[in-house]
Design a protein around this motif. Structure first.
Motif, mmCIF file in Angstrom:
data_model
loop_
_atom_site.group_PDB
_atom_site.id
_atom_site.type_symbol
_atom_site.label_atom_id
_atom_site.label_comp_id
_atom_site.label_asym_id
_atom_site.label_seq_id
_atom_site.Cartn_x
_atom_site.Cartn_y
_atom_site.Cartn_z
ATOM 1 N N LYS A 143 0.886 -1.185 -0.118
ATOM 2 C CA LYS A 143 0.038 -0.022 -0.017
ATOM 3 C C LYS A 143 0.832 1.407 0.062
ATOM 4 O O LYS A 143 1.889 1.459 0.734
ATOM 5 C CB LYS A 143 -0.823 -0.244 1.149
ATOM 6 N N PRO A 144 0.618 2.217 -0.719
ATOM 7 C CA PRO A 144 -0.524 2.659 -1.278
ATOM 8 C C PRO A 144 -0.795 2.156 -3.075
ATOM 9 O O PRO A 144 -1.799 2.569 -3.384
ATOM 10 C CB PRO A 144 -0.586 4.075 -1.437
ATOM 11 N N THR A 173 -1.155 5.430 3.446
ATOM 12 C CA THR A 173 -1.119 4.360 2.606
ATOM 13 C C THR A 173 -2.540 3.841 2.473
ATOM 14 O O THR A 173 -3.102 3.338 1.298
ATOM 15 C CB THR A 173 -0.386 3.032 3.656
ATOM 16 N N ASP A 174 -3.307 3.681 3.436
ATOM 17 C CA ASP A 174 -4.630 3.205 3.516
ATOM 18 C C ASP A 174 -5.632 3.976 2.553
ATOM 19 O O ASP A 174 -6.274 3.480 1.470
ATOM 20 C CB ASP A 174 -5.301 2.803 4.658
ATOM 21 N N GLY A 177 -4.090 5.069 -1.106
ATOM 22 C CA GLY A 177 -4.074 3.735 -1.893
ATOM 23 C C GLY A 177 -5.614 3.388 -2.310
ATOM 24 O O GLY A 177 -5.792 2.928 -3.216
#
Length: 221
Positions: A143-144, A173-174, A177
């Motif tokens: 991620k991402p 990242t979360d 992504g």
């Protein structure tokens, strides 16, 4: 919802489903103390570990400091310790159970070492609480990058759609992504949510914890 016959949820692991007792900065001093190494060796030990988090990396630590252990033995001990320091965030099992009861399919999408992340999942009972797991090391993407989200869905025989949700605590990242992959997102963050950098997308929703995020999803038409 449209697209896939059942709603699909991708969800982060660390600080979203589980927490760890003790900070990461305590690992190297504790390792040195356990193996009779001087305290001043801790920074170099940490550098070696960060350069290669694997049995081979631990073998280099053992060789450098003359430890009477194989790299695999040290690695196995480390994995067990990381799992032992992990605990479920309150309310998570009930939240996941409620989502699955309502027809949601759930995949954990996490960055990290496969052995460690799966040991955390096994110890906390999450392996049986979700439908699939996708760890960056085994996936070959982190991620991402959208690829890891696509792979998580593919492991369930699914494809990503605009109705797929991603839940996680890390905006870089979360949330980035999720939006790069065309997904809806819930950012786990204290209320009121802190401001995000201009380069970050705005999450679809925010929630203070995963049980609250699950309640939002259950109320989603």
């Amino acid at each position: 919802m449209t697209g896939n016959p059942e709603p699909l949820l991708l969800i982060d692991l660390d600080h979203t489903l589980v927490e760890r007792d003790g900070g990461a900065d305590a690992w190297a001093p504790a390792f040195c103390a356990a193996h009779g190494l001087p305290t001043e060796a801790a920074p170099a030990v940490l550098d070696l570990y960060c350069a290669d988090r694997s049995p081979a990396g631990f073998a280099r630590i053992a060789a450098r400091y003359g430890l009477p252990h194989t790299g695999q033995d040290l690695w196995d001990g480390h994995v067990a310790q990381e799992a032992a320091r992990t605990h479920l965030i309150p309310g998570v099992p009930a939240a996941l159970a409620a989502l699955r009861e309502a027809g949601w399919t759930i995949a954990v999408v996490t960055n990290g070492c496969t052995d460690i992340q799966r040991a955390k999942l096994a110890r906390t009972g999450l392996l049986t609480a979700v439908d699939a797991v996708c760890v960056s090391e085994e996936a070959g993407a982190r991620k991402p990058a959208p690829e890891i989200f696509r792979l998580a869905a593919a492991r369930l025989g699914r494809t990503l759609t605009p109705d797929t949700w991603m839940v996680g605590n890390n905006p870089a990242t979360d949330i980035q992504g999720a939006h790069a992959a065309g997904l809806r997102s819930i950012w786990i963050t204290p209320a009121p949510a802190p401001p995000l950098p201009p380069s970050h997308p705005t999450p679809t929703r925010t929630a203070p914890d995963t049980p609250a995020a699950a309640a939002l999803l259950l109320a989603t038409p």
